[in-house]
Design a protein around this motif. Sequence first.
Motif, PDB file in Angstrom:
ATOM      1  N   LEU A 163      -7.199  -4.784  -2.672  1.00 40.29           N
ATOM      2  CA  LEU A 163      -7.288  -4.020  -1.423  1.00 40.29           C
ATOM      3  C   LEU A 163      -8.725  -3.873  -0.939  1.00 40.29           C
ATOM      4  N   ARG A 181       2.983   3.312  -4.804  1.00 38.90           N
ATOM      5  CA  ARG A 181       1.530   3.518  -4.911  1.00 38.90           C
ATOM      6  C   ARG A 181       0.980   2.902  -6.189  1.00 38.90           C
ATOM      7  N   THR A 241       0.878  -1.162   0.000  1.00 33.90           N
ATOM      8  CA  THR A 241       0.000   0.000   0.000  1.00 33.90           C
ATOM      9  C   THR A 241       0.919   1.217   0.000  1.00 33.90           C
ATOM     10  N   GLU A 255       0.165  -0.854  -5.619  1.00 33.09           N
ATOM     11  CA  GLU A 255      -0.695  -1.266  -4.515  1.00 33.09           C
ATOM     12  C   GLU A 255      -1.461  -2.529  -4.896  1.00 33.09           C
ATOM     13  N   GLY A 300      -4.919  -0.677  -6.982  1.00 33.86           N
ATOM     14  CA  GLY A 300      -4.925  -1.723  -5.969  1.00 33.86           C
ATOM     15  C   GLY A 300      -6.188  -2.550  -5.931  1.00 33.86           C
TER      16      GLY A 300
END
Length: 264
Positions: free
Chosen positions: A49, A253, A8, A256, A61
Amino acid sequence: MQYQGVLTKMQTELGSPIQYYLVFEDSFLHVNQLLDKEIEIDFVGCQCLNCGKKKKIYRQGFCYECFYSSPAVGDWIMRPELSTAHLGIADRDLEYESKAQLQPHIVYLASACEIKVGVTRKSQVPTRWIDQGASQAIAIVEVPNRYLAGITEVALKDYYTDKTNWRKMLQNSVETFDLIAEKAKIESLIPSEVKDYFYAQKNDVYELQYPVLSYPAKVNSLNLDKTSSFSGKLTGIKGQYLLFENGTVFNIRGSEGYVVTINV
């Protein structure tokens, strides 16, 4: 030592220089302590995520299904002017969107390689500027919701970019600007419904310093889908990027949702 977990974005603390942390479920890594050291990054797999399933990451993500269903990645995230919670109108989930949109937002000018205009929640100052690799930043207006911030940004896009040239930022091709003088030009350019929120008397300029030993002359982005194992000497951290001695840069980032093993 070995660390493993889902990537993350790095957590940060404002300082001189800024402090960076990779946070995993059961551990964390103070990345500044790895400067000038050899580290190895190995790609293990993917984990969304949002739903937590071991599925291919589509964007930000999230797996494909979650990206097109979760309110956390609605179009209003990237385009604040599309926010509608202030009207009681839902995009995907009005309760979620109300919490996110109906809070103080800042419109700002920041410089990484040129002056850009942007929007962030007030609670994300100065984190947002750090994540973008900005060297300087100044708030222009503070408004009560995301929509008003969005229409202000749109009005100023005719005069300033809303993108960061990440290559120039990582090569430290940075100019110093008089952001107070730039801000003084703006009051007449913002929408009429925002003028009462203009920061007329507040001219605090953030100066951000990053933990970088040396900047690359050229940059080569590490893609874990193409390169599943990488090792190199860490020479800097800027924005959400790790910089390595051979010119490789790794966007944390942008990765992610990827599960990695890091050996240090």
